[in-house]
Design an enzyme around this catalytic site. Structure first.
Site, PDB file in Angstrom:
ATOM      1  CG  ASN A   1      -1.827   1.132   1.347  1.00 35.92           C
ATOM      2  OD1 ASN A   1      -1.435   2.258   1.091  1.00 35.92           O
ATOM      3  ND2 ASN A   1      -3.055   0.878   1.757  1.00 35.92           N
ATOM      4  CB  ALA A   2       1.613   3.706  -2.682  1.00 34.30           C
TER       5      ALA A   2
ATOM      6  CE  LYS B   1      -1.841  -0.544   5.480  1.00 35.74           C
ATOM      7  NZ  LYS B   1      -1.764  -1.990   5.770  1.00 35.74           N
TER       8      LYS B   1
ATOM      9  CG  ASP C   1      -4.168  -5.741   9.266  1.00 28.43           C
ATOM     10  OD1 ASP C   1      -3.977  -6.074   8.077  1.00 28.43           O
ATOM     11  OD2 ASP C   1      -5.288  -5.807   9.807  1.00 28.43           O
ATOM     12  CB  SER C   2      -4.759   0.138   9.478  1.00 23.04           C
ATOM     13  OG  SER C   2      -4.214   0.146   8.166  1.00 23.04           O
TER      14      SER C   2
ATOM     15  CE1 TYR D   1     -13.801   2.364   2.788  1.00 26.43           C
ATOM     16  CE2 TYR D   1     -11.739   1.614   3.766  1.00 26.43           C
ATOM     17  CZ  TYR D   1     -12.884   1.351   3.051  1.00 26.43           C
ATOM     18  OH  TYR D   1     -13.123   0.071   2.595  1.00 26.43           O
ATOM     19  CG  ASP D   2      -7.537   9.374   4.830  1.00 22.62           C
ATOM     20  OD1 ASP D   2      -7.957   8.772   5.827  1.00 22.62           O
ATOM     21  OD2 ASP D   2      -6.328   9.432   4.529  1.00 22.62           O
TER      22      ASP D   2
ATOM     23  NE  ARG E   1      -0.750   3.489   8.402  1.00 22.51           N
ATOM     24  CZ  ARG E   1      -1.972   3.800   7.930  1.00 22.51           C
ATOM     25  NH1 ARG E   1      -2.306   5.042   7.635  1.00 22.51           N
ATOM     26  NH2 ARG E   1      -2.861   2.852   7.731  1.00 22.51           N
TER      27      ARG E   1
HETATM   28  P1  ITT Z   1      -1.002  -4.212   2.963  1.00 28.37           P
HETATM   29  O1  ITT Z   1      -1.732  -5.373   3.582  1.00 28.37           O
HETATM   30  O2  ITT Z   1      -0.197  -4.593   1.766  1.00 28.37           O
HETATM   31  O3  ITT Z   1      -0.239  -3.433   3.978  1.00 28.37           O
HETATM   32  P2  ITT Z   1      -3.678  -3.138   2.606  1.00 28.37           P
HETATM   33  O4  ITT Z   1      -4.181  -1.819   2.114  1.00 28.37           O
HETATM   34  O5  ITT Z   1      -4.309  -4.372   2.037  1.00 28.37           O
HETATM   35  O6  ITT Z   1      -2.095  -3.155   2.383  1.00 28.37           O
HETATM   36  P3  ITT Z   1      -4.814  -3.646   5.231  1.00 28.37           P
HETATM   37  O7  ITT Z   1      -5.233  -5.055   4.987  1.00 28.37           O
HETATM   38  O8  ITT Z   1      -4.193  -3.289   6.552  1.00 28.37           O
HETATM   39  O9  ITT Z   1      -3.738  -3.154   4.170  1.00 28.37           O
HETATM   40  O10 ITT Z   1      -6.075  -2.720   4.990  1.00 28.37           O
HETATM   41  C1  ITT Z   1      -6.050  -1.391   5.386  1.00 28.37           C
HETATM   42  C2  ITT Z   1      -7.204  -0.672   4.735  1.00 28.37           C
HETATM   43  O11 ITT Z   1      -7.876   0.137   5.718  1.00 28.37           O
HETATM   44  C3  ITT Z   1      -6.709   0.295   3.673  1.00 28.37           C
HETATM   45  O12 ITT Z   1      -6.583  -0.352   2.419  1.00 28.37           O
HETATM   46  C4  ITT Z   1      -7.809   1.343   3.713  1.00 28.37           C
HETATM   47  O13 ITT Z   1      -8.951   0.886   3.031  1.00 28.37           O
HETATM   48  C5  ITT Z   1      -8.158   1.410   5.203  1.00 28.37           C
HETATM   49  N1  ITT Z   1      -7.289   2.373   5.900  1.00 28.37           N
HETATM   50  C6  ITT Z   1      -6.352   2.093   6.838  1.00 28.37           C
HETATM   51  N2  ITT Z   1      -5.715   3.207   7.227  1.00 28.37           N
HETATM   52  C7  ITT Z   1      -6.249   4.210   6.524  1.00 28.37           C
HETATM   53  C8  ITT Z   1      -6.004   5.591   6.464  1.00 28.37           C
HETATM   54  O14 ITT Z   1      -5.042   6.162   7.192  1.00 28.37           O
HETATM   55  N3  ITT Z   1      -6.725   6.316   5.617  1.00 28.37           N
HETATM   56  C9  ITT Z   1      -7.686   5.749   4.867  1.00 28.37           C
HETATM   57  N4  ITT Z   1      -7.972   4.458   4.842  1.00 28.37           N
HETATM   58  C10 ITT Z   1      -7.266   3.676   5.664  1.00 28.37           C
END
Ligand code: ITT
Length: 202
Positions: free
Chosen positions: A10-11, A13, A73-74, A158-159, A185
């Site tokens: 995820n770019a 993150k 993981d978020s 979702y920001d 985060r």
């Molecule tokens: P990696 O597993 O490769 O790290 P991912 O995007 O699939 O990437 P997650 O399974 O942790 O990671 O899902 C996190 C999702 O939650 C992310 O794709 C967004 O949809 C949401 N999310 C988490 N943090 C966020 C943020 O700061 N702003 C907006 N959306 C967020």
């Protein structure tokens, strides 16, 4: 320990972890040529963060550079939707579905939700696996509300529909500094920095 490998694709993150940890060189797993199969089948943010960090740690093999691995993981928990999508936030309505669409579906789901019924939170678990296999996990949340309409171009995911009462703006309208100061985060990563410093692993 000046370099850590971030177990993410995820770019958004990657950008934020680099902003929050300017003292470290953060390399993504793809930048060092690793792309292990990662099955995120945990039921909590902490479990899934550990699954990702362990998978990349294992893929490093002998790890002569002594890299530590960090994973995030978020997700977003929306109270009106029984805390969905939660750990399924990236997969909600399909992994490749544009967020303009996902966000509109959430706004539609909450069309009858008035003030007081729109509470939500972002949650982030940060896992670190040190070169010697030692594991650390932190978790933090950022409380907010689902906005009535999208706004802003910053951040990711979702920001645009995550309203931050303290700023009176949606998360995507904040500067990176403003977001990192209050985000799930930012808080979980600063807590991780403190844990690493306390264990003298920093
Ligand atoms: P990696 O597993 O490769 O790290 P991912 O995007 O699939 O990437 P997650 O399974 O942790 O990671 O899902 C996190 C999702 O939650 C992310 O794709 C967004 O949809 C949401 N999310 C988490 N943090 C966020 C943020 O700061 N702003 C907006 N959306 C967020």
């Amino acid at each position: 320990m000046n370099t850590m490998i971030l177990a993410t694709k995820n770019a958004g993150k990657l950008r934020e972890v680099r902003e929050i940890f300017p003292e470290l060189t953060i390399l993504s797993m793809t930048e060092i040529g690793l792309d292990p199969e990662i099955i995120e089948d945990g039921t909590t943010f902490a479990e899934n963060a550990l699954i990702k960090a362990r998978a990349v740690h294992a893929a490093l093999g002998e790890n002569p550079e002594g890299y530590a691995v960090i994973a995030d993981d978020s997700g977003i928990e929306i109270d009106y939707m029984d805390k969905a999508p939660g750990v399924y936030s990236s997969r909600y309505l399909g992994e490749d579905t544009p967020y303009t669409y996902k966000n509109q579906v959430i706004l539609d789901n909450l069309k009858d939700a008035g003030p007081g019924q729109r509470t939500c939170r972002y949650v982030a678990a940060i896992a670190v696996v040190l070169a010697d296999g030692q594991e650390l996990v932190t978790e933090e949340a950022c409380e907010g509300e689902i906005a009535y309409s999208p706004a802003g171009e910053g951040g990711f995911g979702y920001d645009p529909i995550f309203y931050v009462p303290m700023y009176g703006k949606n998360m995507a309208e904040l500067t990176p500094d403003e977001k990192n100061r209050i985000s799930h985060r930012g808080k979980a990563l600063r807590r991780m920095r403190a844990c690493l410093q306390a264990g003298k692993s920093w």
